[in-house]
Design a protein around this motif. Structure first.
Motif, PDB file in Angstrom:
ATOM      1  N   TYR A 110       0.825  -1.193   0.000  1.00 62.25           N
ATOM      2  CA  TYR A 110       0.000   0.000   0.000  1.00 62.25           C
ATOM      3  C   TYR A 110       0.870   1.259   0.000  1.00 62.25           C
ATOM      4  O   TYR A 110       1.994   1.257   0.500  1.00 62.25           O
ATOM      5  N   ARG A 111       0.315   2.318  -0.538  1.00 63.66           N
ATOM      6  CA  ARG A 111       0.977   3.624  -0.457  1.00 63.66           C
ATOM      7  C   ARG A 111       0.909   4.112   0.987  1.00 63.66           C
ATOM      8  O   ARG A 111      -0.115   3.986   1.652  1.00 63.66           O
ATOM      9  N   ARG A 112       2.010   4.664   1.483  1.00 69.57           N
ATOM     10  CA  ARG A 112       2.067   5.095   2.875  1.00 69.57           C
ATOM     11  C   ARG A 112       1.564   6.535   3.009  1.00 69.57           C
ATOM     12  O   ARG A 112       1.967   7.416   2.263  1.00 69.57           O
ATOM     13  N   HIS A 130       3.065   2.304  12.071  1.00 70.90           N
ATOM     14  CA  HIS A 130       2.399   2.072  10.786  1.00 70.90           C
ATOM     15  C   HIS A 130       1.328   0.997  10.961  1.00 70.90           C
ATOM     16  O   HIS A 130       1.522   0.039  11.716  1.00 70.90           O
ATOM     17  N   VAL A 131       0.226   1.174  10.253  1.00 68.95           N
ATOM     18  CA  VAL A 131      -0.817   0.153  10.257  1.00 68.95           C
ATOM     19  C   VAL A 131      -1.508   0.165   8.892  1.00 68.95           C
ATOM     20  O   VAL A 131      -1.795   1.238   8.345  1.00 68.95           O
ATOM     21  N   LEU A 180      -8.924   1.500   2.536  1.00 68.59           N
ATOM     22  CA  LEU A 180      -8.446   2.660   1.780  1.00 68.59           C
ATOM     23  C   LEU A 180      -7.237   2.333   0.916  1.00 68.59           C
ATOM     24  O   LEU A 180      -6.742   3.207   0.196  1.00 68.59           O
ATOM     25  N   SER A 181      -6.736   1.111   1.019  1.00 68.71           N
ATOM     26  CA  SER A 181      -5.528   0.700   0.288  1.00 68.71           C
ATOM     27  C   SER A 181      -4.350   1.619   0.590  1.00 68.71           C
ATOM     28  O   SER A 181      -3.574   1.992  -0.293  1.00 68.71           O
ATOM     29  N   VAL A 182      -4.236   2.001   1.855  1.00 73.11           N
ATOM     30  CA  VAL A 182      -3.092   2.804   2.291  1.00 73.11           C
ATOM     31  C   VAL A 182      -2.524   2.193   3.566  1.00 73.11           C
ATOM     32  O   VAL A 182      -3.185   1.411   4.263  1.00 73.11           O
ATOM     33  N   SER A 214      -6.164  11.246   1.719  1.00 75.03           N
ATOM     34  CA  SER A 214      -5.283  10.426   0.891  1.00 75.03           C
ATOM     35  C   SER A 214      -5.335  10.864  -0.571  1.00 75.03           C
ATOM     36  O   SER A 214      -4.301  10.984  -1.238  1.00 75.03           O
ATOM     37  N   VAL A 215      -6.546  11.118  -1.071  1.00 76.17           N
ATOM     38  CA  VAL A 215      -6.701  11.568  -2.455  1.00 76.17           C
ATOM     39  C   VAL A 215      -6.030  12.927  -2.646  1.00 76.17           C
ATOM     40  O   VAL A 215      -5.317  13.166  -3.628  1.00 76.17           O
TER      41      VAL A 215
END
Length: 243
Positions: free
Chosen positions: A4-6, A116-117, A122-124, A210-211
């Motif tokens: 996932y994107r962080r 981090h989790v 949200l695919s993040v 995120s967007v």
């Protein structure tokens, strides 16, 4: 590794704080005033030093002594020598007041750490820095979280509340016990019961964030690839600075 994107909380703060100061106020073109960055750094490391000690040692150690070791030297970062001393005294007074009754017999479970989790919805991967977090004694709750800011900022406060709430649900399956945010120069304190923050509301907030961050990163990438001077100048004006 999730793939996932962080999504970093400090990126959220950079965007919400960067450019908030007007020209001529002492702000560099890439964000907030350098003195505020230095003070935030000093506060973070002072709290880390103080709460890294056993409770019995903390009781015998003045927090202002630790702050003195971390405080920035007199120089050009502050607009005036008077402001330098005023800010130093105000921050020291507020830290003394806060630590006097802040979990005096406990050790924090998180101390100036980045965690981090993954958030599959949200695919993040959510990345949050917790300055101080304490184990909750209340059943069905996870942490007592504390954040310390130089100045209060409602957008940053809202963003942190939702990111911390989402983190607790994703990492522990439970809401936070409380989330407390202190603003040192105005003596402010925001305290929110974690159960009062709906998970879906935090998911929606972080989804939009995120967007927004992704678009900012894409725009920054386009500017880096550009050879036009005007593009590079615009990127500098919209740059990010620490609190």
């Amino acid at each position: 590794m999730t793939g996932y994107r962080r999504l970093h909380d400090y990126r959220m703060e950079h965007i919400m704080l960067g450019g908030a100061e007007i020209s001529g106020s002492g702000a560099p073109s890439t964000g907030l005033p350098r003195w505020r960055q230095q003070v935030q750094y000093a506060v973070g490391h002072t709290l880390n030093d103080f709460y890294g000690m056993p409770p019995e040692v903390r009781r015998e150690t003045p927090v202002q002594f630790l702050l003195e070791r971390r405080w920035p030297p007199k120089g050009g970062a502050f607009p005036s020598l008077m402001q330098y001393w005023d800010v130093k005294q105000a921050v020291a007074d507020e830290l003394i007041r806060i630590v006097a009754g802040n979990h005096p017999g406990e050790l924090p479970v998180m101390r100036y750490e980045q965690w981090h989790v993954p958030v599959p919805e949200l695919s993040v991967e959510l990345s949050v820095i917790f300055q101080l977090a304490w184990a909750s004694r209340q059943k069905g709750r996870s942490l007592n979280i504390q954040k310390f800011m130089v100045h209060s900022n409602e957008e940053v406060i809202s963003g942190f509340l939702h990111m911390a709430n989402l983190f607790c649900h994703m990492a522990y399956g439970e809401p936070a016990d409380t989330i407390e945010i202190y603003s040192l120069l105005d003596g402010g304190r925001h305290s929110v019961d974690g159960a009062e923050l709906p998970l879906q509301e935090s998911l929606d907030y972080v989804r939009l964030l995120s967007v927004f961050l992704e678009r900012e990163e894409q725009a920054a990438g386009c500017v880096k690839c550009s050879n036009r001077r005007s593009d590079r100048d615009e990127a500098q004006v919209r740059g990010y600075g620490l609190m």
